[in-house]
Design an enzyme around this catalytic site. Structure first.
Site, PDB file in Angstrom:
ATOM      1  N   GLU A  11      -2.722 -10.991  -7.997  1.00 15.37           N
ATOM      2  CA  GLU A  11      -1.427 -10.780  -7.353  1.00 15.37           C
ATOM      3  C   GLU A  11      -0.845 -12.049  -6.751  1.00 15.37           C
ATOM      4  O   GLU A  11       0.358 -12.301  -6.852  1.00 15.37           O
ATOM      5  CB  GLU A  11      -1.545  -9.705  -6.267  1.00 15.37           C
ATOM      6  N   HIS A  53      -5.233   2.837  -0.835  1.00 12.63           N
ATOM      7  CA  HIS A  53      -4.111   3.142  -1.719  1.00 12.63           C
ATOM      8  C   HIS A  53      -3.064   4.005  -1.030  1.00 12.63           C
ATOM      9  O   HIS A  53      -2.190   4.562  -1.705  1.00 12.63           O
ATOM     10  CB  HIS A  53      -4.613   3.861  -2.987  1.00 12.63           C
TER      11      HIS A  53
END
Length: 439
Positions: free
Chosen positions: A175, A244
């Site tokens: 990322e 998450h």
């Protein structure tokens, strides 16, 4: 491949992308298919003719002139839009799929019902993205599995086949690297959309977003603009676990130079996506993981939404309820109960998380004199805390009661479904809070 990307920063990526000619990002097959649209709904035109292939080259022929969204002069943008587009008044209460039992909308469009089509929220995001990629060859997408897999929630499905692997770039699981590459690409003139497979993963790219994305326009003395969009799913899902289920709005709100918006319906998802891509500023678009399958009719005509404007969901007189994203539907569910009890709440979807639309919010506070904020963000340092401070500083004299803020609990989101539900604001809590505010 991952080794190549490792350590690429905004500056290094800028040097890398200097070697790209954005016009060469379009393969031959891509050039031939730019006008094609892969959609599966017939369109009935205002003249009564039926087009069974709206994906043809004439389906979107009526384009407005290119509008570049200026995040500062957004009012000028919408003045221009009103002169060029059919002005569409959307219903106050929409029918978002799984919340259909709460409100069933009726379309109050000035245009006829023949000029709308029905999409799920993730399809509306894709349609907005696809229209902008058709309009501007500088628009490109990058992220994990955004290409041939179509994205973790299928927002980019079919785009790699249409535009090629360079405009829809699959990246390694890195990322920090591909976010830096996107920022560098924006510095050279491209308009990248960086997708985080989950917004929580973008914490790995926090350095790129804060030190480069938000600040390079200033630190370069205005030599560079960073027209990049960072988007992806977040929020509390259904038993996705703590890592998450994060709400990162509060993490990014303090970064100078960043705009933040949160979509909540298919209509504003598409409109905000298009506006964010056209903006010269870096924009973070928050999408809630539980809203992707909401369904709504949206106009066939091109439109964009104001990046700095809230949405009046329900006018009222007794209390102002400010909310956004998934909590909009918890609030509307509570509003139904409140109306039955004799209360008249005004509900505003703030949409723009940074900056706040203090014009609409202020007018509502001056009318109702009471404010309830409902958010899924954490209570400590969340959007609600910033909104409370802004209202107190600007409209304190109009308040007849202290501002009440309902937020998620400051705990990691549990995996167990019953515990997960306890950490998030529920409609019954909203009803109780309004009753206490209006005593």
């Amino acid at each position: 491949m991952a080794t190549i990307f490792q350590g690429l920063g905004g500056g290094a990526a800028a040097a890398l992308t200097n070697s790209f000619d954005s016009k060469k990002l379009l393969s031959r097959s891509t050039r031939r298919s730019l006008s094609e649209r892969k959609v599966s709904f017939p369109v009935v035109r205002s003249d009564g003719s039926v087009n069974l292939n709206p994906g043809g080259s004439n389906a979107r022929a009526r384009r407005v002139d290119q509008l570049i969204t200026n995040a500062v002069a957004v009012n000028l943008l919408f003045s221009s839009l009103k002169q060029r587009l059919i002005v569409l008044q959307l219903p106050l209460h929409r029918n978002p799929g799984m919340f259909a039992s709460i409100y069933r909308p009726t379309c109050t469009c000035n245009a006829t019902l023949d000029l709308v089509h029905e999409l799920l929220l993730f399809e509306a995001l894709r349609e907005g993205l696809e229209e902008e990629m058709d309009r501007d060859p500088h628009v490109c997408v990058m992220g994990e599995d955004v290409g041939h897999y179509g994205g973790s929630y299928k927002v980019t499905r079919g785009l790699a086949e249409k535009y090629g692997d360079l405009r829809v770039l699959d990246t390694p699981i890195a990322e920090n690297s591909f976010t830096g590459m996107g920022i560098g690409a924006a510095m050279t003139g491209l308009r990248p959309i960086v997708e985080g497979m989950n917004m929580g993963f973008l914490l790995l790219a926090f350095n790129q977003i804060s030190n480069n994305c938000g600040m390079l326009h200033y630190t370069s003395g205005g030599q560079f603009t960073i027209p990049v969009v960072i988007r992806g799913p977040g929020g509390v899902g259904r038993q996705l676990g703590a890592e998450h289920s994060q709400r990162l709005e509060s993490y990014f709100q303090s970064i100078p130079g960043i705009q933040m918006v949160a979509c909540s319906t298919p209509y504003n998802a598409k409109g905000l996506m298009k506006a964010a891509i056209r903006s010269e500023n870096p924009v973070i678009l928050f999408e809630h993981v539980l809203l992707y399958n909401l369904k709504e009719r949206i106009p066939d005509e091109e439109y964009i939404c104001n990046l700095e404007e809230a949405e009046m969901v329900r006018p009222g007189e007794h209390v102002t309820i400010l909310t956004y994203s998934r909590m909009r539907y918890h609030v509307m569910q509570a509003a139904k109960t409140l109306v039955n009890k004799g209360y008249d709440p005004e509900v505003i979807d703030i949409r723009s998380l940074k900056p706040f639309d203090l014009h609409m919010i202020g007018n509502s506070v001056k009318k109702t004199h009471r404010v309830l904020i409902v958010e899924e963000c954490m209570r400590t340092g969340g959007i609600g805390a910033s909104l409370t401070a802004a209202i107190t500083e600007n409209f304190h004299d109009y308040l007849d009661a202290p501002i009440v803020c309902l937020s998620s609990q400051d705990v990691p989101t549990p995996y167990a479904g019953t515990l997960e539900e306890w950490t998030v604001v529920q409609p019954a809590q909203i009803v109780t809070a309004v009753e206490q505010l209006c005593q």
